[in-house]
Scaffold this motif. Sequence first.
Motif, PDB file in Angstrom:
ATOM      1  N   GLU A 117      18.581 -44.597 -27.353  1.00  0.00           N
ATOM      2  CA  GLU A 117      19.297 -43.720 -26.845  1.00  0.00           C
ATOM      3  C   GLU A 117      19.186 -43.451 -25.582  1.00  0.00           C
ATOM      4  OE1 GLU A 117      19.813 -41.321 -31.231  1.00  0.00           O
ATOM      5  OE2 GLU A 117      18.474 -40.489 -29.625  1.00  0.00           O
ATOM      6  N   GLN A 118      18.085 -43.444 -24.850  1.00  0.00           N
ATOM      7  CA  GLN A 118      17.793 -42.984 -23.386  1.00  0.00           C
ATOM      8  C   GLN A 118      17.464 -43.979 -22.510  1.00  0.00           C
ATOM      9  OE1 GLN A 118      14.784 -39.990 -23.921  1.00  0.00           O
ATOM     10  NE2 GLN A 118      15.346 -39.025 -25.611  1.00  0.00           N
ATOM     11  N   GLU A 138      20.838 -40.771 -14.661  1.00  0.00           N
ATOM     12  CA  GLU A 138      21.971 -40.997 -15.220  1.00  0.00           C
ATOM     13  C   GLU A 138      22.442 -42.505 -15.242  1.00  0.00           C
ATOM     14  OE1 GLU A 138      21.558 -38.780 -12.709  1.00  0.00           O
ATOM     15  OE2 GLU A 138      21.563 -36.907 -13.724  1.00  0.00           O
ATOM     16  N   LEU A 141      22.165 -44.129 -18.672  1.00  0.00           N
ATOM     17  CA  LEU A 141      22.940 -43.739 -19.583  1.00  0.00           C
ATOM     18  C   LEU A 141      24.239 -44.214 -19.422  1.00  0.00           C
ATOM     19  CD1 LEU A 141      22.213 -39.685 -19.804  1.00  0.00           C
ATOM     20  CD2 LEU A 141      21.090 -41.821 -21.211  1.00  0.00           C
ATOM     21  N   ARG A 142      24.496 -44.566 -18.067  1.00  0.00           N
ATOM     22  CA  ARG A 142      25.804 -45.344 -17.642  1.00  0.00           C
ATOM     23  C   ARG A 142      25.698 -46.629 -18.330  1.00  0.00           C
ATOM     24  NH1 ARG A 142      25.675 -42.128 -12.802  1.00  0.00           N
ATOM     25  NH2 ARG A 142      24.556 -44.066 -11.809  1.00  0.00           N
ATOM     26  N   ARG A 144      23.885 -47.700 -20.679  1.00  0.00           N
ATOM     27  CA  ARG A 144      23.955 -47.604 -22.147  1.00  0.00           C
ATOM     28  C   ARG A 144      25.419 -47.705 -22.539  1.00  0.00           C
ATOM     29  NH1 ARG A 144      24.398 -44.035 -26.644  1.00  0.00           N
ATOM     30  NH2 ARG A 144      23.280 -44.735 -28.227  1.00  0.00           N
ATOM     31  N   GLU A 145      26.072 -46.777 -21.847  1.00  0.00           N
ATOM     32  CA  GLU A 145      27.635 -46.662 -22.487  1.00  0.00           C
ATOM     33  C   GLU A 145      28.285 -48.050 -22.153  1.00  0.00           C
ATOM     34  OE1 GLU A 145      29.298 -43.708 -19.944  1.00  0.00           O
ATOM     35  OE2 GLU A 145      28.323 -42.120 -20.948  1.00  0.00           O
ATOM     36  N   ARG A 146      27.999 -48.794 -20.926  1.00  0.00           N
ATOM     37  CA  ARG A 146      28.522 -50.103 -20.647  1.00  0.00           C
ATOM     38  C   ARG A 146      27.932 -51.171 -21.600  1.00  0.00           C
ATOM     39  NH1 ARG A 146      28.820 -52.519 -14.611  1.00  0.00           N
ATOM     40  NH2 ARG A 146      30.129 -54.322 -15.137  1.00  0.00           N
ATOM     41  N   TRP A 147      26.606 -51.264 -21.962  1.00  0.00           N
ATOM     42  CA  TRP A 147      26.092 -52.370 -22.661  1.00  0.00           C
ATOM     43  C   TRP A 147      25.453 -52.114 -23.926  1.00  0.00           C
ATOM     44  CZ3 TRP A 147      24.966 -52.396 -17.126  1.00  0.00           C
ATOM     45  CH2 TRP A 147      25.634 -53.264 -16.458  1.00  0.00           C
ATOM     46  N   GLY A 148      25.621 -50.844 -24.406  1.00  0.00           N
ATOM     47  CA  GLY A 148      24.624 -50.308 -25.587  1.00  0.00           C
ATOM     48  C   GLY A 148      25.010 -51.154 -26.929  1.00  0.00           C
ATOM     49  N   ASP A 149      25.941 -51.980 -27.127  1.00  0.00           N
ATOM     50  CA  ASP A 149      26.330 -52.664 -28.188  1.00  0.00           C
ATOM     51  C   ASP A 149      25.876 -54.091 -28.011  1.00  0.00           C
ATOM     52  OD1 ASP A 149      28.126 -53.371 -26.322  1.00  0.00           O
ATOM     53  OD2 ASP A 149      29.738 -53.132 -27.834  1.00  0.00           O
ATOM     54  N   TRP A 153      20.935 -54.927 -24.701  1.00  0.00           N
ATOM     55  CA  TRP A 153      20.430 -53.532 -24.665  1.00  0.00           C
ATOM     56  C   TRP A 153      19.353 -53.309 -25.825  1.00  0.00           C
ATOM     57  CZ3 TRP A 153      20.731 -49.564 -21.408  1.00  0.00           C
ATOM     58  CH2 TRP A 153      20.231 -48.368 -22.081  1.00  0.00           C
TER      59      TRP A 153
END
Length: 268
Positions: A117-118, A138, A141-142, A144-149, A153
């Motif tokens: 998550e972090q 931040e 977190l950006r 993660r939003e872009r590559w979290g899946d 990651w």
Amino acid sequence: MPVDAAETSGMTVGQAASRLGVTVRTLHHWDEVGLASPSLRTHSGYRLYTATDIARLQRAVVYREVGVPLDTIRELLHAQTVDPTVALRTQRHQVQERIARLNEMIEGLDRMIRAHEQGILLTVEEQAAIFGPDWEPESVLRARERWGDTPQWAQYAERAAARGPDEWKAIVEANATLESDLGRAMQDGVVPGSAEANRLAERHREAFNAYFHLTHEMQVCLGRMYQEDAGFTAHYDRVRPGLAAWLGRVIDANAQAHGIDPSTATWR
């Protein structure tokens, strides 16, 4: 069936299993290993459990529920000299040890969840001290939003979960040394495709093992991003003006040496 009925006629294995909340197969197994056997037999040859048998089986079920091994249960049920409290205290100690191990596993899973998550399990103050005053928490977190899946990651999070401040500091220092060496090589006129440039490209790729496994094709994609993303370009160009573009050419040439066509390289 009520217990008093069992005292006169006994319970069949199916009835006993239902009463005890176990399977018929379990009772057959316990009979085979001599743990608890039915005491009565009908004229037709069917074996029946008496009330005493059921009481013995109830003790066996309780012992099994707390994890006492079958061999120990057999001793507890049959040997008159065995002190049940000794065996139960031993089992209680083993259960406590198991709980401690499970708690450690829970803590590890919690760290893994937070890492997914972090991204980085450091306080804001620790991040500023390690990554420098220009660091933006931040940004993770950006990312993660872009590559979290992506699998990358997931690898990053798994490695971050086991990493403390000292490990992150070592990574930052190694990256700073690499970037300094890249800037010096560019200043010295090292030509992309040369042996020295290819060694630097491999050092850059290997540095990513601290985060995730990076193939040569994926490295080409990173090289493109360094030149197309203003933030990355500014980062490298602060080390040496034009370094982002030069590093992109170095990465492309090294990829070609490994049979990769940079023009068709994809994230794989």
